[in-house]
Structure formats: C-alpha cells, structure tokens
Design a protein around this motif. Structure first.
Motif, PDB file in Angstrom:
ATOM      1  N   PRO A 140       7.026   5.970   4.054  1.00 29.27           N
ATOM      2  CA  PRO A 140       6.548   4.771   4.758  1.00 29.27           C
ATOM      3  C   PRO A 140       6.341   5.005   6.256  1.00 29.27           C
ATOM      4  O   PRO A 140       6.929   5.919   6.844  1.00 29.27           O
ATOM      5  CB  PRO A 140       7.681   3.758   4.534  1.00 29.27           C
ATOM      6  N   LYS A 141       5.537   4.144   6.861  1.00 31.92           N
ATOM      7  CA  LYS A 141       5.233   4.237   8.293  1.00 31.92           C
ATOM      8  C   LYS A 141       6.501   4.245   9.135  1.00 31.92           C
ATOM      9  O   LYS A 141       6.605   4.981  10.116  1.00 31.92           O
ATOM     10  CB  LYS A 141       4.331   3.076   8.717  1.00 31.92           C
ATOM     11  N   GLN A 142       7.462   3.428   8.768  1.00 37.12           N
ATOM     12  CA  GLN A 142       8.707   3.384   9.529  1.00 37.12           C
ATOM     13  C   GLN A 142       9.354   4.765   9.587  1.00 37.12           C
ATOM     14  O   GLN A 142       9.872   5.172  10.625  1.00 37.12           O
ATOM     15  CB  GLN A 142       9.662   2.372   8.911  1.00 37.12           C
ATOM     16  N   CYS A 143       9.316   5.496   8.496  1.00 33.31           N
ATOM     17  CA  CYS A 143       9.883   6.855   8.470  1.00 33.31           C
ATOM     18  C   CYS A 143       9.004   7.817   9.271  1.00 33.31           C
ATOM     19  O   CYS A 143       9.520   8.666  10.002  1.00 33.31           O
ATOM     20  CB  CYS A 143      10.001   7.340   7.041  1.00 33.31           C
ATOM     21  N   ARG A 144       7.696   7.685   9.131  1.00 33.17           N
ATOM     22  CA  ARG A 144       6.768   8.583   9.844  1.00 33.17           C
ATOM     23  C   ARG A 144       6.852   8.423  11.352  1.00 33.17           C
ATOM     24  O   ARG A 144       6.602   9.367  12.090  1.00 33.17           O
ATOM     25  CB  ARG A 144       5.325   8.331   9.385  1.00 33.17           C
ATOM     26  N   THR A 145       7.180   7.223  11.813  1.00 33.26           N
ATOM     27  CA  THR A 145       7.179   6.974  13.258  1.00 33.26           C
ATOM     28  C   THR A 145       8.544   7.198  13.915  1.00 33.26           C
ATOM     29  O   THR A 145       8.638   7.142  15.142  1.00 33.26           O
ATOM     30  CB  THR A 145       6.691   5.547  13.575  1.00 33.26           C
ATOM     31  N   TYR A 146       9.586   7.440  13.133  1.00 35.19           N
ATOM     32  CA  TYR A 146      10.895   7.739  13.724  1.00 35.19           C
ATOM     33  C   TYR A 146      10.790   9.033  14.529  1.00 35.19           C
ATOM     34  O   TYR A 146      10.171   9.974  14.071  1.00 35.19           O
ATOM     35  CB  TYR A 146      11.961   7.896  12.634  1.00 35.19           C
ATOM     36  N   PRO A 147      11.355   9.113  15.703  1.00 36.28           N
ATOM     37  CA  PRO A 147      12.226   8.189  16.417  1.00 36.28           C
ATOM     38  C   PRO A 147      11.499   7.333  17.447  1.00 36.28           C
ATOM     39  O   PRO A 147      12.121   6.812  18.367  1.00 36.28           O
ATOM     40  CB  PRO A 147      13.210   9.134  17.117  1.00 36.28           C
ATOM     41  N   CYS A 177      13.659  14.781   1.878  1.00 36.13           N
ATOM     42  CA  CYS A 177      12.909  13.631   1.390  1.00 36.13           C
ATOM     43  C   CYS A 177      12.000  14.048   0.234  1.00 36.13           C
ATOM     44  O   CYS A 177      11.152  14.925   0.387  1.00 36.13           O
ATOM     45  CB  CYS A 177      12.083  13.037   2.532  1.00 36.13           C
ATOM     46  N   ARG A 178      12.172  13.381  -0.903  1.00 35.20           N
ATOM     47  CA  ARG A 178      11.337  13.678  -2.075  1.00 35.20           C
ATOM     48  C   ARG A 178       9.926  13.131  -1.944  1.00 35.20           C
ATOM     49  O   ARG A 178       9.036  13.523  -2.701  1.00 35.20           O
ATOM     50  CB  ARG A 178      11.966  13.089  -3.337  1.00 35.20           C
ATOM     51  N   ILE A 179       9.702  12.220  -0.991  1.00 37.03           N
ATOM     52  CA  ILE A 179       8.374  11.609  -0.842  1.00 37.03           C
ATOM     53  C   ILE A 179       7.819  11.851   0.565  1.00 37.03           C
ATOM     54  O   ILE A 179       7.013  11.069   1.057  1.00 37.03           O
ATOM     55  CB  ILE A 179       8.419  10.097  -1.165  1.00 37.03           C
ATOM     56  N   TYR A 180       8.217  12.928   1.203  1.00 40.26           N
ATOM     57  CA  TYR A 180       7.904  13.166   2.608  1.00 40.26           C
ATOM     58  C   TYR A 180       6.418  12.969   2.929  1.00 40.26           C
ATOM     59  O   TYR A 180       6.077  12.324   3.909  1.00 40.26           O
ATOM     60  CB  TYR A 180       8.348  14.568   3.021  1.00 40.26           C
ATOM     61  N   SER A 181       5.532  13.480   2.102  1.00 35.97           N
ATOM     62  CA  SER A 181       4.097  13.394   2.405  1.00 35.97           C
ATOM     63  C   SER A 181       3.540  11.978   2.287  1.00 35.97           C
ATOM     64  O   SER A 181       2.464  11.696   2.807  1.00 35.97           O
ATOM     65  CB  SER A 181       3.297  14.355   1.525  1.00 35.97           C
ATOM     66  N   VAL A 182       4.261  11.074   1.617  1.00 33.34           N
ATOM     67  CA  VAL A 182       3.803   9.693   1.455  1.00 33.34           C
ATOM     68  C   VAL A 182       4.860   8.693   1.932  1.00 33.34           C
ATOM     69  O   VAL A 182       4.817   7.517   1.560  1.00 33.34           O
ATOM     70  CB  VAL A 182       3.409   9.389  -0.017  1.00 33.34           C
ATOM     71  N   ALA A 187       0.844  -1.206   0.000  1.00 28.52           N
ATOM     72  CA  ALA A 187       0.000   0.000   0.000  1.00 28.52           C
ATOM     73  C   ALA A 187       0.878   1.255   0.000  1.00 28.52           C
ATOM     74  O   ALA A 187       0.583   2.226  -0.716  1.00 28.52           O
ATOM     75  CB  ALA A 187      -0.935  -0.003   1.205  1.00 28.52           C
ATOM     76  N   GLU A 188       1.943   1.241   0.781  1.00 25.69           N
ATOM     77  CA  GLU A 188       2.855   2.390   0.798  1.00 25.69           C
ATOM     78  C   GLU A 188       3.544   2.551  -0.552  1.00 25.69           C
ATOM     79  O   GLU A 188       3.715   3.676  -1.046  1.00 25.69           O
ATOM     80  CB  GLU A 188       3.902   2.213   1.903  1.00 25.69           C
ATOM     81  N   GLN A 189       3.890   1.421  -1.168  1.00 25.93           N
ATOM     82  CA  GLN A 189       4.502   1.481  -2.495  1.00 25.93           C
ATOM     83  C   GLN A 189       3.552   2.110  -3.505  1.00 25.93           C
ATOM     84  O   GLN A 189       3.971   2.931  -4.336  1.00 25.93           O
ATOM     85  CB  GLN A 189       4.901   0.077  -2.951  1.00 25.93           C
ATOM     86  N   ARG A 190       2.279   1.755  -3.429  1.00 27.29           N
ATOM     87  CA  ARG A 190       1.292   2.334  -4.359  1.00 27.29           C
ATOM     88  C   ARG A 190       1.179   3.853  -4.160  1.00 27.29           C
ATOM     89  O   ARG A 190       1.095   4.611  -5.129  1.00 27.29           O
ATOM     90  CB  ARG A 190      -0.084   1.681  -4.175  1.00 27.29           C
ATOM     91  N   ARG A 191       1.174   4.294  -2.893  1.00 24.46           N
ATOM     92  CA  ARG A 191       1.109   5.746  -2.629  1.00 24.46           C
ATOM     93  C   ARG A 191       2.334   6.452  -3.194  1.00 24.46           C
ATOM     94  O   ARG A 191       2.223   7.520  -3.793  1.00 24.46           O
ATOM     95  CB  ARG A 191       0.967   6.013  -1.136  1.00 24.46           C
ATOM     96  N   ILE A 192       3.491   5.864  -3.015  1.00 25.02           N
ATOM     97  CA  ILE A 192       4.730   6.453  -3.538  1.00 25.02           C
ATOM     98  C   ILE A 192       4.691   6.478  -5.062  1.00 25.02           C
ATOM     99  O   ILE A 192       5.034   7.493  -5.686  1.00 25.02           O
ATOM    100  CB  ILE A 192       5.959   5.674  -3.034  1.00 25.02           C
ATOM    101  N   GLN A 193       4.242   5.390  -5.651  1.00 23.49           N
ATOM    102  CA  GLN A 193       4.147   5.312  -7.111  1.00 23.49           C
ATOM    103  C   GLN A 193       3.255   6.422  -7.665  1.00 23.49           C
ATOM    104  O   GLN A 193       3.637   7.131  -8.596  1.00 23.49           O
ATOM    105  CB  GLN A 193       3.589   3.951  -7.528  1.00 23.49           C
ATOM    106  N   ARG A 194       2.076   6.573  -7.079  1.00 29.16           N
ATOM    107  CA  ARG A 194       1.148   7.615  -7.544  1.00 29.16           C
ATOM    108  C   ARG A 194       1.735   9.008  -7.311  1.00 29.16           C
ATOM    109  O   ARG A 194       1.630   9.882  -8.165  1.00 29.16           O
ATOM    110  CB  ARG A 194      -0.202   7.472  -6.850  1.00 29.16           C
TER     111      ARG A 194
END
Length: 132
Positions: free
Chosen positions: A88-95, A81-86, A33-40
């Motif tokens: 992945p969860k791992q990035c959004r939840t850091y740290p 980050c070129r995809i900051y708004s989309v 699902a995250e890949q699809r968001r990044i793709q779009r």
C-alpha cells in the motif's frame, strides 16, 4: 513543519521489516485499488483477501490486518514483505509521513529504522500522508 527550501533527508530502505513490526496501535490504510493489486499478486480470491487480510478500521478506512503482536500479516518468517512490489501507499511512502516531518521526529525514528540517515539525499517539499 518544513525547513526553508523543503526538507532534505537521507533514506534507503534496507528491507529489515522494522517498520512493519509490533509498533502498537496503528493501522495500514489500504484502498480498494490497492486491495485488488494485492489480491492479483497473491493469486487469491477477493473474498479470501477481505476475510484474511483486511479489516474495517472505521466508516471510511480499511486496513491491513495485524497479528496480535502488532506485526503486519504480510511479513514472512524472515521479516520480509511478501507483497513488497504491490504494498500500500502508506508502506511505500514510509518514512516520509507528516508525523515524521519535524527534525526531532525524524531523529527519533532513526532508532527504529536503520535506513534513515543512509542512502541518497532526498529533497522533499512535503511529507506524504500516513497513519501510525
């Protein structure tokens, strides 16, 4: 692992990109699902996204590709980050990862992340999953 009443930490992302650079052997898990968001978001084909930006880490995990120096492929020349708004969860939840849940680990991470210790107090019942 947690303090009475949950952890209380200060954090405000400064967008410095340090958490996305040269850390060694770690993966950024990315779901389909995250890949699809990044793709779009990037306006590219599914096959191009998969070929250029994703690799299979193990039988159950896919990851964002990293450059040979350990930097995320989505960092631009200004280390943004070129995809900051989309991202992945791992990035959004850091740290707020289990690996950083102890006071000692959190303090050690302040050497890497200038946003730790600044910003609003964030009360946490538990840290989010993430893999370094």
């Amino acid at each position: 692992m947690s303090e009475p009443g949950g952890l209380k930490r200060r954090f405000a992302c400064t967008g410095c990109g340090e958490c996305c650079t040269g850390r060694g052997s770690y993966v950024i898990e990315v779901s389909r699902a995250e890949q699809r968001r990044i793709q779009r978001f990037l306006g590219i084909t599914w096959s191009w996204l998969r070929r250029r930006y994703v690799f299979r880490f193990d039988d159950e995990t896919e990851s964002v590709r990293m450059h040979p120096n350990g930097d995320c492929v989505f960092l631009d020349d200004d280390r943004r980050c070129r995809i900051y708004s989309v991202r992945p969860k791992q990035c959004r939840t850091y740290p707020f990862w289990p690996e950083l849940a102890t006071r000692k680990a959190w303090q050690e991470e302040t050497r890497r992340c200038e946003g730790i210790g600044s910003g609003p107090v964030i009360s946490l019942v538990r840290f989010q999953p993430g893999r370094k």
